[in-house]
Design an enzyme around this catalytic site. Structure first.
Site, PDB file in Angstrom:
ATOM      1  CG  HIS A 109      -2.499 -20.318  10.198  1.00 29.09           C
ATOM      2  ND1 HIS A 109      -1.480 -19.185  10.187  1.00 29.09           N
ATOM      3  CD2 HIS A 109      -3.596 -19.617  10.077  1.00 29.09           C
ATOM      4  CE1 HIS A 109      -2.191 -18.025  10.130  1.00 29.09           C
ATOM      5  NE2 HIS A 109      -3.359 -18.096  10.066  1.00 29.09           N
ATOM      6  CB  CYS A 136      -9.213 -40.734   1.363  1.00 30.71           C
ATOM      7  SG  CYS A 136     -10.361 -40.509   2.893  1.00 30.71           S
ATOM      8  CG  ASN A 201       9.736 -11.198  16.995  1.00 27.76           C
ATOM      9  OD1 ASN A 201       9.241 -12.340  16.746  1.00 27.76           O
ATOM     10  ND2 ASN A 201      10.115 -10.409  15.911  1.00 27.76           N
TER      11      ASN A 201
END
Ligand code: BV8
Length: 233
Positions: A109, A136, A201
């Site tokens: 991601h 940039c 988890n």
């Protein structure tokens, strides 16, 4: 786990929770403070670029103040010691896996530490804010966006991820709620390819039923314990 050679590890926000980085869903998580559709979509960026840039500037700054925890360090130790194939596929945009010393890391991601120029497509390391529309470094255009994958955008390196899953003997999911696809679907792919699956988890996730084994507790306890098992400790 003795006959396991090739491992794919998926990590989510839960592995960074004990480093003090908000998860998306736990009480008070990021998404409660900001509605997802308000910040993590191209439409949101189109509609209100300042809101989106402020959100990511805040996260970029917060992440840089945090440190890897024992779970990141344990995975880095496994990465360094494991002579089979190993790939840490992270949904996280933080760089705590790398700062703990892991090298075989894939940010599906994107990463908070890159700027992506929408004018020239260049990606460059970026640690400062974007709200003030900096130029940039490559083309000079004031057209930078965070190099993160928003909802509706294609995650990075999906072919590489599926190729690794196909060769895996073991798929381990750490600190993810199993709410976001395609990441949430990896365990089902693994099961269909007869790969052994393990979940570490804090609590049951939306995908727990797909795992051969599911261990519940904080990552800083479960992950070092699992790595010790893998290294024969
Ligand atoms: C795509 C980057 C296709 C930005 C992120 C309807 C049904 C199914 C799917 C969809 C649908 N409608 C739309 C979709 C697709 C959509 C999606 O899945 N939506 C969901 C909401 C239904 N997905 C996409 O859009 C993806 N792209 O599908 O493209 C495509 C095809 C063709 C052409 C073009 C495109 C892109 C998704 C990526 C979005 N970007 N992040 C940013 O970070 O700002 S997602 C973001 O949220 C994270 O990266 C992560 O993926 C997700 C959050 O999940 P978690 O990491 O799991 O975090 P969460 O808080 O949810 O859970 C934390 C867990 O940790 C909990 O379980 C908790 O118990 C545990 N925990 C907490 N503390 C601890 C702990 N565990 C251990 N120890 C602890 N201490």
């Amino acid at each position: 786990m003795a006959d396991m050679r090739n491992i794919v590890i998926l990590t989510g926000a839960g592995i960074s929770a004990e480093s003090g980085i908000d998860t998306f869903r736990d009480a008070g998580g990021l998404w409660e403070q900001h509605k997802v559709e308000d910040v993590a979509t191209p439409e949101a960026f189109e509609r209100d670029p300042d809101l989106v840039l402020r959100f990511y500037d805040m996260r970029r700054e917060a992440i840089q103040a945090k440190q890897p925890n024992a779970a990141h360090e344990a995975l880095a130790k496994l990465d360094a010691a494991w002579d089979g194939e190993l790939l840490i596929v992270t949904q996280n945009v933080d760089d705590l896996h790398e700062r703990a010393g892991a090298s075989r890391v894939l940010h599906m991601h994107g990463t908070h530490l890159n700027a992506w120029c929408t004018a020239c497509d260049m990606r460059t390391k970026w640690t400062g804010p974007m709200l003030d529309r900096p130029a940039c470094p490559e083309c000079g255009e004031r057209a930078l966006r965070p190099d993160v994958v928003w909802f509706g955008e294609m995650p990075y390196e999906m072919d590489r991820i599926y190729a690794s899953l196909r060769k895996a003997d073991l798929f381990v999911s750490i600190g993810t709620s199993g709410a976001v696809y395609p990441a949430a679907g990896f365990v089902q792919e693994a099961r269909e390819m007869r790969v052994r699956t393990l979940e570490l988890n804090l609590e049951a996730s939306m995908g727990s039923r797909w795992f051969h084994e599911s261990r519940h507790g904080p990552a800083t306890q479960l992950v070092p314990q699992w790595v010790d098992e893998m290294l024969g400790g």
